[in-house]
Design a protein around this motif. Structure first.
Motif, mmCIF file in Angstrom:
data_model
loop_
_atom_site.group_PDB
_atom_site.id
_atom_site.type_symbol
_atom_site.label_atom_id
_atom_site.label_comp_id
_atom_site.label_asym_id
_atom_site.label_seq_id
_atom_site.Cartn_x
_atom_site.Cartn_y
_atom_site.Cartn_z
ATOM 1 N N UNK A 120 0.832 -1.197 0.000
ATOM 2 C CA UNK A 120 0.000 0.000 0.000
ATOM 3 C C UNK A 120 0.873 1.255 0.000
ATOM 4 N N UNK A 121 0.206 2.389 -0.004
ATOM 5 C CA UNK A 121 0.900 3.672 -0.065
ATOM 6 C C UNK A 121 1.782 3.876 1.161
ATOM 7 N N UNK B 222 5.928 4.701 1.241
ATOM 8 C CA UNK B 222 6.563 5.828 1.933
ATOM 9 C C UNK B 222 7.588 5.329 2.953
ATOM 10 N N UNK B 223 7.263 4.260 3.659
ATOM 11 C CA UNK B 223 8.195 3.705 4.636
ATOM 12 C C UNK B 223 9.469 3.219 3.956
ATOM 13 N N UNK C 52 11.787 -8.600 -6.453
ATOM 14 C CA UNK C 52 10.828 -8.594 -5.344
ATOM 15 C C UNK C 52 9.973 -7.331 -5.377
ATOM 16 N N UNK C 53 10.586 -6.189 -5.611
ATOM 17 C CA UNK C 53 9.831 -4.935 -5.645
ATOM 18 C C UNK C 53 8.838 -4.915 -6.806
ATOM 19 N N UNK C 54 9.221 -5.489 -7.932
ATOM 20 C CA UNK C 54 8.287 -5.567 -9.055
ATOM 21 C C UNK C 54 7.121 -6.494 -8.738
ATOM 22 N N UNK C 55 7.416 -7.642 -8.145
ATOM 23 C CA UNK C 55 6.372 -8.614 -7.811
ATOM 24 C C UNK C 55 5.360 -8.025 -6.839
ATOM 25 N N UNK C 56 5.823 -7.199 -5.919
ATOM 26 C CA UNK C 56 4.930 -6.614 -4.924
ATOM 27 C C UNK C 56 4.243 -5.336 -5.413
ATOM 28 N N UNK C 57 4.385 -4.998 -6.674
ATOM 29 C CA UNK C 57 3.650 -3.879 -7.237
ATOM 30 C C UNK C 57 4.013 -2.527 -6.664
ATOM 31 N N UNK C 58 5.317 -2.321 -6.426
ATOM 32 C CA UNK C 58 5.765 -1.050 -5.847
ATOM 33 C C UNK C 58 5.417 0.123 -6.752
ATOM 34 N N UNK C 59 5.505 -0.066 -8.057
ATOM 35 C CA UNK C 59 5.279 1.041 -8.991
ATOM 36 C C UNK C 59 3.860 1.590 -8.866
ATOM 37 N N UNK C 60 2.885 0.681 -8.803
ATOM 38 C CA UNK C 60 1.497 1.131 -8.706
ATOM 39 C C UNK C 60 1.224 1.895 -7.425
ATOM 40 N N UNK C 61 1.735 1.375 -6.326
ATOM 41 C CA UNK C 61 1.537 2.045 -5.039
ATOM 42 C C UNK C 61 2.260 3.384 -5.014
ATOM 43 N N UNK C 62 3.428 3.459 -5.650
ATOM 44 C CA UNK C 62 4.184 4.711 -5.684
ATOM 45 C C UNK C 62 3.433 5.771 -6.481
ATOM 46 N N UNK D 237 0.194 5.956 -6.800
ATOM 47 C CA UNK D 237 -0.936 6.368 -5.971
ATOM 48 C C UNK D 237 -0.500 7.346 -4.884
ATOM 49 N N UNK D 238 0.727 7.179 -4.401
ATOM 50 C CA UNK D 238 1.206 8.046 -3.320
ATOM 51 C C UNK D 238 1.727 9.382 -3.823
ATOM 52 N N UNK D 239 1.788 9.556 -5.140
ATOM 53 C CA UNK D 239 2.242 10.819 -5.697
ATOM 54 C C UNK D 239 3.730 10.892 -5.970
ATOM 55 N N UNK D 240 4.447 9.781 -5.817
ATOM 56 C CA UNK D 240 5.875 9.774 -6.112
ATOM 57 C C UNK D 240 6.119 9.796 -7.612
ATOM 58 N N UNK D 241 7.267 10.307 -8.003
ATOM 59 C CA UNK D 241 7.618 10.338 -9.419
ATOM 60 C C UNK D 241 8.006 8.930 -9.867
ATOM 61 N N UNK D 242 7.305 8.427 -10.856
ATOM 62 C CA UNK D 242 7.558 7.080 -11.378
ATOM 63 C C UNK D 242 7.782 7.186 -12.877
#
Length: 339
Positions: free
Chosen positions: A5-6, A10-11, A201-211, A213-218
């Motif tokens: 999640x978002x 951030x964490x 691992x980060x790709x599998x956990x969908x970091x891009x989508x959550x990032x 949503x949180x407003x981070x630059x992707x």
């Protein structure tokens, strides 16, 4: 499919992305812990203390920018990728420099040849890459999952980052450049494995989508990124494969040389203290009372048993060392050979 999640994003970014300002809390924490870990690791290696070296592994913060590189690659944040890579390189050079400083201070007469902390880090093999891949996966998984973050100290112990760099610095000061490069290769192996597994691992956990949503630059993530990471791992595996073959050959050579050495030492009641092989050189330690057996006769015995292409380094009681090159029937007394 697994996802985060978002809040988790951030964490993770706060934990892995070190601030640019040198006096910022994250930056001072990184460099302060790195210097202290370098001193602890170098002192632990010099003192041949496993407990001290493990302490340095726990303190060392190099895992942060390495996993930060993987996260930045997944987010396609070029500026963060560059910053994390520079932090890894700068941190690595700082550890080597501190290791060199301590090496100049202690300057052991045997050039660390009997140091178990050094010898365990100068023969990287494919099994080290496999272990690093598994450990890197656990480290990335622990960062994604806050409920298992207590496994991170174990990850720090399992993945060797600062100690190999400290060994590199120490070995440079005594002129063992080949072994210094081997310990640096172990560090590079661990870095490549952490970045590769962290990216997956980060790709599998969908970091891009959550990032997003949180407003981070992707940025735009392309397949060549994964291909480049995979190529780095493959490139690292090539010298590790060579190292694995060399270790296997050395073990076989040592096993063949031991009975020959025992037969050579038996008439004079001398004892074979150790038999090992290092990069095709047979290294034998012998204990006994004068008169000493002739080193040239051992050289001849090894030749007769099919080991004529192996150099011989013979350590006799009292610290004398005899060097018997391959394809010769003469030996010369000299100081211990290092390199």
């Amino acid at each position: 499919m697994a996802s985060v999640d978002v809040t988790a994003v951030h964490r993770m970014t706060e934990a892995l992305f070190i601030e640019r300002r040198l006096r910022s809390p994250s930056s001072t924490r990184f460099w302060g812990l790195l210097v202290l870990a370098s001193i602890i690791a170098s002192a632990g290696v010099v003192g041949d203390s496993t407990a001290t070296v493990i302490g340095a592994m726990i303190v060392a913060p190099l895992m942060t920018p390495i996993l930060g590189s993987a996260l930045a690659l997944v987010l396609a944040d070029r500026s963060q990728v560059v910053r994390c890579v520079l932090l890894v390189l700068g941190g690595a050079l700082a550890v080597v420099a501190i290791g060199m400083l301590l090496g100049w201070i202690v300057s052991p007469p045997d050039a660390f040849s009997s140091n178990s902390q050094v010898s365990s880090r100068i023969t990287p093999r494919l099994i080290d890459l496999l272990a690093a891949l598994a450990t890197g996966t656990v480290g990335a998984f622990a960062l994604v999952r806050a409920d298992i973050s207590d496994t991170l100290p174990g990850v720090a112990i399992a993945i060797s980052l600062v100690p190999p760099l400290a060994v590199t610095g120490l070995l440079i000061t005594v002129g063992r450049y080949h072994d210094a490069a081997e310990s640096a290769l172990l560090f590079g192996t661990n870095v490549a494995a952490i970045v590769a597994t962290g990216t997956v691992v980060f790709l599998v956990y969908g970091i891009r989508g959550a990032a997003q949503e949180s407003g981070l630059r992707v940025g735009s993530f392309r397949g060549w990124t994964l291909a480049a990471v995979a190529c780095v791992v493959v490139l690292v595996a090539v010298p590790l494969t060579s190292g694995t073959v060399t270790v296997a050959r050395d073990r076989a050579l040592a096993a063949d040389a031991r009975p020959v050495a025992e037969r050579w030492a038996a008439p004079g009641d001398w004892q074979i203290a150790s038999v090992e092989a290092r990069n095709g050189t047979v290294v034998i330690g012998v204990l006994g009372l004068p008169p000493q057996p002739a080193p040239s006769s051992l050289r001849a015995a090894l030749d007769r048993d099919g080991m004529a292409d192996a150099d011989l380094e013979l350590h006799l009681v009292g610290g004398r060392t005899h060097w018997c090159p391959a394809d010769t029937d003469t030996c010369t007394a000299r100081n211990a050979k290092h390199g």
